[in-house]
Write a protein that holds these residues in place. Sequence first.
Motif, PDB file in Angstrom:
ATOM      1  N   ASP A  38       0.806  -1.219   0.000  1.00 17.47           N
ATOM      2  CA  ASP A  38       0.000   0.000   0.000  1.00 17.47           C
ATOM      3  C   ASP A  38       0.845   1.277   0.000  1.00 17.47           C
ATOM      4  OD1 ASP A  38       0.963  -0.387   2.577  1.00 17.47           O
ATOM      5  OD2 ASP A  38      -0.859   0.378   3.541  1.00 17.47           O
ATOM      6  N   GLU A  39       2.135   1.148  -0.296  1.00 10.79           N
ATOM      7  CA  GLU A  39       3.045   2.297  -0.287  1.00 10.79           C
ATOM      8  C   GLU A  39       3.074   2.961  -1.660  1.00 10.79           C
ATOM      9  OE1 GLU A  39       7.390   3.291   1.636  1.00 10.79           O
ATOM     10  OE2 GLU A  39       6.896   1.210   1.154  1.00 10.79           O
ATOM     11  N   VAL A  40       3.040   4.293  -1.672  1.00 11.17           N
ATOM     12  CA  VAL A  40       2.990   5.067  -2.905  1.00 11.17           C
ATOM     13  C   VAL A  40       4.139   6.078  -2.924  1.00 11.17           C
ATOM     14  CG1 VAL A  40       1.613   6.692  -4.268  1.00 11.17           C
ATOM     15  CG2 VAL A  40       0.483   4.850  -3.012  1.00 11.17           C
ATOM     16  N   VAL A  41       4.852   6.154  -4.032  1.00 13.93           N
ATOM     17  CA  VAL A  41       5.922   7.144  -4.195  1.00 13.93           C
ATOM     18  C   VAL A  41       5.287   8.496  -4.519  1.00 13.93           C
ATOM     19  CG1 VAL A  41       7.934   7.830  -5.556  1.00 13.93           C
ATOM     20  CG2 VAL A  41       7.615   5.424  -4.929  1.00 13.93           C
ATOM     21  N   ASP A  42       5.520   9.481  -3.661  1.00 12.57           N
ATOM     22  CA  ASP A  42       4.975  10.830  -3.844  1.00 12.57           C
ATOM     23  C   ASP A  42       5.896  11.711  -4.682  1.00 12.57           C
ATOM     24  OD1 ASP A  42       2.730  10.303  -2.192  1.00 12.57           O
ATOM     25  OD2 ASP A  42       3.914  10.751  -0.408  1.00 12.57           O
ATOM     26  N   ALA A  43       7.198  11.575  -4.462  1.00  9.68           N
ATOM     27  CA  ALA A  43       8.187  12.388  -5.175  1.00  9.68           C
ATOM     28  C   ALA A  43       9.505  11.624  -5.175  1.00  9.68           C
ATOM     29  CB  ALA A  43       8.359  13.746  -4.508  1.00  9.68           C
ATOM     30  N   ALA A  44      10.323  11.864  -6.214  1.00  9.04           N
ATOM     31  CA  ALA A  44      11.618  11.188  -6.311  1.00  9.04           C
ATOM     32  C   ALA A  44      12.614  12.104  -7.008  1.00  9.04           C
ATOM     33  CB  ALA A  44      11.481   9.875  -7.078  1.00  9.04           C
ATOM     34  N   PHE A  45      13.870  12.018  -6.574  1.00 12.98           N
ATOM     35  CA  PHE A  45      14.943  12.845  -7.110  1.00 12.98           C
ATOM     36  C   PHE A  45      16.145  11.967  -7.382  1.00 12.98           C
ATOM     37  CE2 PHE A  45      12.220  15.198  -4.322  1.00 12.98           C
ATOM     38  CZ  PHE A  45      11.868  16.279  -5.103  1.00 12.98           C
ATOM     39  N   LYS A  46      16.895  12.316  -8.414  1.00 14.61           N
ATOM     40  CA  LYS A  46      18.054  11.522  -8.814  1.00 14.61           C
ATOM     41  C   LYS A  46      19.269  12.419  -8.933  1.00 14.61           C
ATOM     42  CE  LYS A  46      19.208   7.951 -12.182  1.00 14.61           C
ATOM     43  NZ  LYS A  46      19.502   6.917 -11.237  1.00 14.61           N
TER      44      LYS A  46
END
Length: 134
Positions: A38-46
């Motif tokens: 039930d985990e959702v990625v809200d934002a990601a940076f590389k």
Amino acid sequence: AVGGIGGFLDWLGDDAHEIDPQGVQQRLQAETPILLPDEVVDAAFKCGRDMFVHTNKRVIFVDVQGWTGKKVEYLSVPIRFCTGFEMKTAGKFDRDSELRIYTDCSVGRLNQDLRKGKANVERVWGVMQHKFLP
């Protein structure tokens, strides 16, 4: 991808750019299954090969190591241990904005530089408010 001296300075200064959260979600569910169902990625940076990922449950640092990148370190800090955050926007001559997340666990403070023009600072601020404020 940014090349030349600008790209080198971004890498040297750990300046991250925003990447597609859905793509990261798929990767962290299929290739490296570390997300909860039930985990959702809200934002990601590389930045280079490394990633800084915000989910609805935690903050994850993905540190790719070595020449081949086969060794990967994952640092997971549940949201319940995050006590606050601060954001510093880029100025006229600055190359990046800064995000700091304060924790009450042994990690202390999490830092991420965000590349000016490559990360939506207002969206990051909104994601942080949604996570930390009732």
